[in-house]
Motif scaffolding. Structure first.
Motif, PDB file in Angstrom:
ATOM      1  N   GLU A 189       0.932  -1.338   0.043  1.00 48.25           N
ATOM      2  CA  GLU A 189       0.042  -0.022  -0.081  1.00 48.25           C
ATOM      3  C   GLU A 189       0.686   1.340   0.203  1.00 48.25           C
ATOM      4  O   GLU A 189       0.823   2.188  -0.602  1.00 48.25           O
ATOM      5  CB  GLU A 189      -0.940   0.023   1.259  1.00 48.25           C
ATOM      6  N   ILE A 190       1.661   1.139   0.796  1.00 48.63           N
ATOM      7  CA  ILE A 190       2.872   2.390   1.128  1.00 48.63           C
ATOM      8  C   ILE A 190       3.593   2.644  -0.332  1.00 48.63           C
ATOM      9  O   ILE A 190       3.514   3.707  -0.827  1.00 48.63           O
ATOM     10  CB  ILE A 190       3.714   2.025   2.289  1.00 48.63           C
ATOM     11  N   ALA A 191       4.039   1.523  -0.870  1.00 52.84           N
ATOM     12  CA  ALA A 191       4.946   1.524  -2.281  1.00 52.84           C
ATOM     13  C   ALA A 191       3.872   2.203  -3.284  1.00 52.84           C
ATOM     14  O   ALA A 191       4.310   3.020  -3.789  1.00 52.84           O
ATOM     15  CB  ALA A 191       5.529   0.361  -2.585  1.00 52.84           C
ATOM     16  N   ALA A 192       2.820   1.545  -3.255  1.00 52.88           N
ATOM     17  CA  ALA A 192       1.760   2.247  -4.316  1.00 52.88           C
ATOM     18  C   ALA A 192       1.467   3.640  -4.086  1.00 52.88           C
ATOM     19  O   ALA A 192       1.521   4.548  -5.169  1.00 52.88           O
ATOM     20  CB  ALA A 192       0.527   1.311  -4.449  1.00 52.88           C
ATOM     21  N   ARG A 193       1.100   4.162  -3.044  1.00 52.16           N
ATOM     22  CA  ARG A 193       0.942   5.566  -2.590  1.00 52.16           C
ATOM     23  C   ARG A 193       2.139   6.516  -2.832  1.00 52.16           C
ATOM     24  O   ARG A 193       1.787   7.435  -3.310  1.00 52.16           O
ATOM     25  CB  ARG A 193       0.349   5.874  -1.183  1.00 52.16           C
ATOM     26  N   ARG A 194       3.235   5.876  -2.679  1.00 50.25           N
ATOM     27  CA  ARG A 194       4.526   6.382  -2.831  1.00 50.25           C
ATOM     28  C   ARG A 194       4.609   7.289  -4.321  1.00 50.25           C
ATOM     29  O   ARG A 194       4.851   8.064  -4.782  1.00 50.25           O
ATOM     30  CB  ARG A 194       5.764   5.846  -2.692  1.00 50.25           C
ATOM     31  N   SER A 195       4.369   5.941  -5.164  1.00 51.34           N
ATOM     32  CA  SER A 195       4.632   6.311  -6.599  1.00 51.34           C
ATOM     33  C   SER A 195       3.682   7.161  -7.267  1.00 51.34           C
ATOM     34  O   SER A 195       3.659   8.191  -7.943  1.00 51.34           O
ATOM     35  CB  SER A 195       4.734   4.988  -7.291  1.00 51.34           C
ATOM     36  N   GLU A 196       2.452   6.967  -6.520  1.00 52.20           N
ATOM     37  CA  GLU A 196       1.269   7.904  -6.917  1.00 52.20           C
ATOM     38  C   GLU A 196       1.569   9.318  -6.348  1.00 52.20           C
ATOM     39  O   GLU A 196       1.213  10.199  -7.338  1.00 52.20           O
ATOM     40  CB  GLU A 196       0.040   7.128  -6.019  1.00 52.20           C
ATOM     41  N   LEU A 197       2.229   9.511  -5.384  1.00 50.03           N
ATOM     42  CA  LEU A 197       2.523  10.975  -4.950  1.00 50.03           C
ATOM     43  C   LEU A 197       3.602  11.454  -5.823  1.00 50.03           C
ATOM     44  O   LEU A 197       4.032  12.622  -5.396  1.00 50.03           O
ATOM     45  CB  LEU A 197       2.592  10.902  -3.361  1.00 50.03           C
ATOM     46  N   GLY A 198       4.440  10.590  -6.390  1.00 47.39           N
ATOM     47  CA  GLY A 198       5.674  11.247  -6.921  1.00 47.39           C
ATOM     48  C   GLY A 198       6.548  10.979  -6.255  1.00 47.39           C
ATOM     49  O   GLY A 198       7.860  11.747  -6.749  1.00 47.39           O
ATOM     50  N   PHE A 199       6.997  10.395  -5.051  1.00 48.71           N
ATOM     51  CA  PHE A 199       8.262  10.351  -4.370  1.00 48.71           C
ATOM     52  C   PHE A 199       9.185   9.638  -5.002  1.00 48.71           C
ATOM     53  O   PHE A 199      10.270   9.264  -4.328  1.00 48.71           O
ATOM     54  CB  PHE A 199       7.621   9.952  -2.837  1.00 48.71           C
ATOM     55  N   ASP A 200       8.785   8.785  -5.808  1.00 48.62           N
ATOM     56  CA  ASP A 200       9.979   7.826  -6.531  1.00 48.62           C
ATOM     57  C   ASP A 200      10.601   8.433  -7.700  1.00 48.62           C
ATOM     58  O   ASP A 200      11.758   7.908  -8.236  1.00 48.62           O
ATOM     59  CB  ASP A 200       9.285   6.540  -7.144  1.00 48.62           C
ATOM     60  N   ASP A 201      10.098   9.658  -8.092  1.00 49.65           N
ATOM     61  CA  ASP A 201      10.856  10.100  -9.127  1.00 49.65           C
ATOM     62  C   ASP A 201      12.050  10.939  -8.538  1.00 49.65           C
ATOM     63  O   ASP A 201      12.322  11.006  -7.517  1.00 49.65           O
ATOM     64  CB  ASP A 201       9.791  11.444  -9.820  1.00 49.65           C
ATOM     65  N   PRO A 202      12.848  11.042  -9.600  1.00 52.44           N
ATOM     66  CA  PRO A 202      14.225  11.982  -9.323  1.00 52.44           C
ATOM     67  C   PRO A 202      14.066  13.221  -8.590  1.00 52.44           C
ATOM     68  O   PRO A 202      12.920  13.989  -8.886  1.00 52.44           O
ATOM     69  CB  PRO A 202      15.024  12.079 -10.597  1.00 52.44           C
TER      70      PRO A 202
END
Lengths: 332, 554
Positions: free
Chosen positions: A47-60
């Motif tokens: 859930e956390i990982a999915a939300r992370r990428s949704e919020l853009g925290f995985d972008d450079p």
């Protein structure tokens, strides 16, 4: 003159950009995880990982920065975790009360600083008394002054209300959010006086330290200007001491005091957090301390940014005032 | 003391013979300082006649400035001051009169001009407002500016002080001083209206405290001519406070010589200069560094040094330096130094003279390595060490919280002298410049200007340099100290073989100290030759103007 203003305007934009970048970086460097804070303790790693990428925290990081700046420009400060409403809306609701308090405090500090500075620069016994009293006032922390003020002026003497913006606890302030302005617009002199009555004590408590700081700078400046040749020229022209001070000495001493005022507004904005709490002043300080308790990162970042912008803009205004006061600065 | 009134008549029979504008009687001023009572003036009595210029001459600390501030009724306020006696200006007692009376007298009867035109105008008030501050009309202010030789006076009214040159600012100060408040409508209680004005709203008495000391010699000559015109055309009485007998000689009707708070001698200018009675006046005249009179030893020295000049201690080649123009548009440049080449022979002395802004100090800083040249090279002879600098104001070039000895020891330690040897070596250096061991323990403030300059020279000698670069080393000193410091530099040159490159605005100093003199103008050296030749037969018109404008008592 045009160039002098342009140079300062350009540096204003530069400082604001640096401020935004600094706030962004601090936000990313903090150990608190905003995603975990949103989803709560029991969220699964997926859930956390999915939300992370949704919020853009995985972008450079640079991509995130550009997006952050873009959001800022469109007035989007994110959503508060605590109130679940847009941070910009929350700030719009609370900021006017704080700005009103800080504005009144600034006026008190500036006028008080001028009067105390001029009186203490004149020498004699009065100057000594003023210096002792102001040193005592400045060394007392503002929450102590606030409590003493309430005990003495509200409980014992009943001269001032103990807190709030107005006697009518449910009063809302429209259209501007500045009660002193709104009630003036509504043609309500009694209500205006009531609002002024409420703001005076907290603003005074807030302003004490700044008053002393401004007075000290002004006093030093007045005394050094007083020994300059053009002051002697003015005396030789047959003016009274008061005329010499108002016509020559004061204007020449003003700029250091104005610089100090600009710096002090920053102190007033941060000091408002404490004073608003003691006086139950519904401002951004109260909002900020509640948000800190909740690790509400978007709200904290929003408030810090807004206070930073207010500080930078006020110092830009100070720069402009200094240009007005000193013609020599206009050619630089 | 000779009777002043007869003197005035003897020198200027055409001018007023009525009541003096100002009468000082038995004036005594005491300052209460931490060290006790200091008597600044000891029973001074003096009269200033109508339409005369009285020069008040003395060295620093003689009381001349205290006296001039008493004429204004503004004794120094920084200390607790006791004033006795009386100063009556146009019927108002400026010592014992009421505050209001004295203010009215200042508004209507007295004008004051101070030394530094850069600081004596309020930087935040327009020129017109300052000239008209005592209630004059715009037309009157314009007329006063025109009277004082300010070009385009109407346009100046709207300008700020920082937009004018030093010379123009001093003219504005004088214009403000001679624009007194109207005497008829707001007549003060005690002012004798008939005496208050010299006519046309020009105050009866103008007090000028070292009004030309901060100016270039050519501007100084113009300002002095302006004072003469104010006297001749407006019948204005002028008290000219100056440390320089040469300036007094150019314009004064009478000279009053002061020393240690006393009036030594008052007499006509002719009598004071040609037939001084008082020992102090004689010593002042003897100590004066005058462009038209050099000590005998100078001519001999030139010959001695001429034999040595086989190699160069310092060579400047094609030096240029540009700065962005102050207040100019982007890209506009000001050429401070323009392709200058100059050599200083080993053991020789070269003076760089010129007016402010000619680039002489920039060139010196480049020679010292403090400023980087845009092009050109500085070549120091091998083994000469780094050239050492001696500044104009030794007071601010010495660290205030170090004792003199500590300051020198610090330099020595940098040179690798051990902690144990440094104090002894410092005392040797001080002895070399004529200061005793007591000076080693003193702080800079406790020394006189001349002693401080000696200490600064001793500090410069700590690294055993072959080259001394001096920037106006005696400009801030009284004549007696100045000539002794110059003698010291000359001795060091003879005994240690140190080469001197000296920047000065004072041609007399250049003539006194240097084998060679180079005249700078607009960033270039326009004339350079052996000093004796340059002063005897200047080639350039500009050099001739500088020499002609230099004050001299001969």
């Amino acid at each position: 003159m045009v160039r002098a203003v342009a140079v300062r305007l350009a540096s204003l934009v530069g400082v604001l950009l640096l401020l935004a970048i600094a706030v962004f970086l601090i936000q990313r460097l903090l150990p608190a995880d905003p995603v975990r804070a949103v989803l709560g303790r029991n969220a699964s790693p997926d859930e956390i990982a999915a939300r992370r990428s949704e919020l853009g925290f995985d972008d450079p990081l640079p991509v995130q920065l550009v997006r952050f700046l873009g959001d800022l420009l469109s007035g989007d400060l994110g959503t508060s975790l605590r109130t679940r409403s847009p941070v910009s809306a929350d700030i719009a609701a609370y900021l006017p009360a704080t700005l009103e308090l800080v504005f009144v405090a600034t006026v008190i500090a500036l006028l008080g600083g001028l009067i105390v500075g001029v009186l203490s620069a004149r020498g004699g016994w009065l100057s000594g008394v003023i210096r002792v009293v102001t040193a005592a006032g400045a060394s007392a922390p503002s929450f102590l002054l606030a409590i003493l003020g309430i005990l003495l002026l509200y409980r014992q003497l009943g001269l001032f209300p103990a807190g709030g913006r107005s006697s009518d606890l449910l009063a809302t302030s429209t259209p501007t959010g500045f009660l002193l302005v709104d009630r003036l617009l509504a043609g309500d002199p009694a209500g205006w006086l009531d609002a002024l009555h409420h703001v005076l004590l907290p603003a005074f408590v807030l302003a004490v330290g700044s008053t002393v700081a401004i007075a000290r700078v002004l006093r030093g400046s007045l005394r050094s200007v007083d020994s300059l040749d053009f002051v002697r020229s003015a005396r030789a022209k047959g003016f009274t001491a008061l005329q010499v001070t108002t016509r020559h000495t004061l204007r020449n001493s003003l700029n250091p005091a104005l610089s100090m005022t600009g710096l002090q507004v920053g102190m007033l904005l941060s000091g408002a957090v404490v004073v608003e709490t003691v006086f139950s002043w519904p401002g951004i300080g109260a909002y900020l301390s509640a948000s800190i308790g909740f690790s509400d990162l978007p709200a904290i970042v929003g408030v810090v940014l807004v206070l930073g912008v207010a500080y930078v803009v006020i110092n830009f205004v100070v720069d402009m005032l200094q240009l007005v006061v000193d013609p020599r600065l206009r050619s630089a | 003391m000779p009777d002043p009134s007869t003197d005035r008549i003897a020198t200027a029979p055409s001018r007023g013979i009525d009541e003096p504008v100002c009468r000082v009687e038995d004036l005594t001023v005491d300052f209460e300082t931490a060290d006790g009572l200091v008597r600044a003036l000891r029973g001074v009595s003096l009269e200033i006649g109508r339409g005369e210029i009285l020069a008040l001459v003395g060295e620093s600390g003689s009381g001349k400035t205290v006296l001039s501030s008493c004429l204004l009724g503004l004794p120094p306020a920084s200390l607790k001051t006791t004033v006795g006696g009386s100063v009556v200006v146009a019927g108002v007692d400026m010592v014992n009169g009421s505050d209001a009376d004295r203010r009215v007298a200042r508004r209507q009867t007295i004008g004051a001009v101070f030394q530094d035109p850069l600081t004596s105008l309020d930087p935040m008030m327009r020129i017109g407002d300052q000239v008209a501050e005592r209630g004059a009309t715009r037309a009157r202010a314009t007329a006063a500016l025109e009277d004082c030789g300010v070009p385009e006076p109407g346009m100046r009214l709207r300008q700020w002080p920082h937009q004018l040159s030093g010379g123009l600012r001093q003219r504005v100060s004088i214009a403000a001083a001679i624009t007194a408040g109207s005497s008829t409508p707001r007549r003060g209680p005690g002012v004798d209206t008939a005496q208050a004005s010299a006519g046309d709203g020009v105050p009866a008495l103008l007090i000028a405290d070292e009004p030309t000391t901060a100016l270039d010699v050519r501007v100084q000559a113009q300002i002095i001519a302006l004072f003469a015109r104010l006297r001749d055309e407006h019948g204005c009485s002028i008290v000219l406070v100056t440390h320089d007998l040469g300036v007094a000689a150019q314009i004064a009707d009478r000279i009053a010589v002061m020393s240690a708070g006393e009036l030594c001698e008052v007499g006509s200018t002719e009598q004071i200069l040609r037939d001084p009675q008082h020992e102090y006046t004689k010593s002042l005249l003897a100590a004066r560094i005058d462009i038209n009179r050099m000590p005998v030893s100078i001519t001999e020295r030139s010959r001695v040094v001429a034999e040595r000049r086989d190699d160069d201690a310092l060579r400047l080649e094609g030096i240029s330096k540009h700065y962005p123009k102050a207040g100019g548009r982007r890209g506009e440049i000001f050429t401070a130094v323009d392709d200058v080449s100059l050599t200083v022979p080993a053991g020789g002395s070269v003076a760089l003279v010129g007016e402010s802004g000619c680039g002489k100090s920039t060139l010196l800083r480049i020679a010292a390595g403090l400023t980087k040249a845009d092009s050109g090279g500085v070549h120091v002879a091998p083994g000469s060490g780094r050239p050492q600098l001696v500044f104009q104001d030794a007071g601010s070039s010495l660290t205030p919280w170090f004792s003199i000895g500590q300051g020198i020891e610090e330099r020595l330690r940098v040179q690798g002298v051990s902690r144990r040897e440094a104090p002894d070596r410092a005392r040797e250096l001080l002895a070399q410049v004529g200061l005793d061991a007591r000076a080693a323990g003193a702080r800079p403030r406790a020394l006189s200007g001349g002693q401080r300059q000696r200490a600064a020279i001793a500090r410069a000698l700590a690294s055993d340099p072959r080259i001394l670069l001096c920037d106006e080393p005696v400009s801030a000193l009284d004549a007696s100290h100045a000539s002794r410091v110059l003698d010291l530099l000359d001795e060091l040159r003879a005994s240690l073989g140190i080469a001197l490159l000296m920047v000065t605005h004072d041609l007399a100093v250049a003539r006194r100290i240097s084998d060679e003199t180079a005249v700078m103008y607009g960033g270039r050296i326009i004339e350079r030759s052996a000093s004796e030749q340059l002063f005897a037969e200047p080639r350039e018109d500009y050099t001739r103007q500088l020499i002609a404008a230099s004050p001299s008592v001969y």
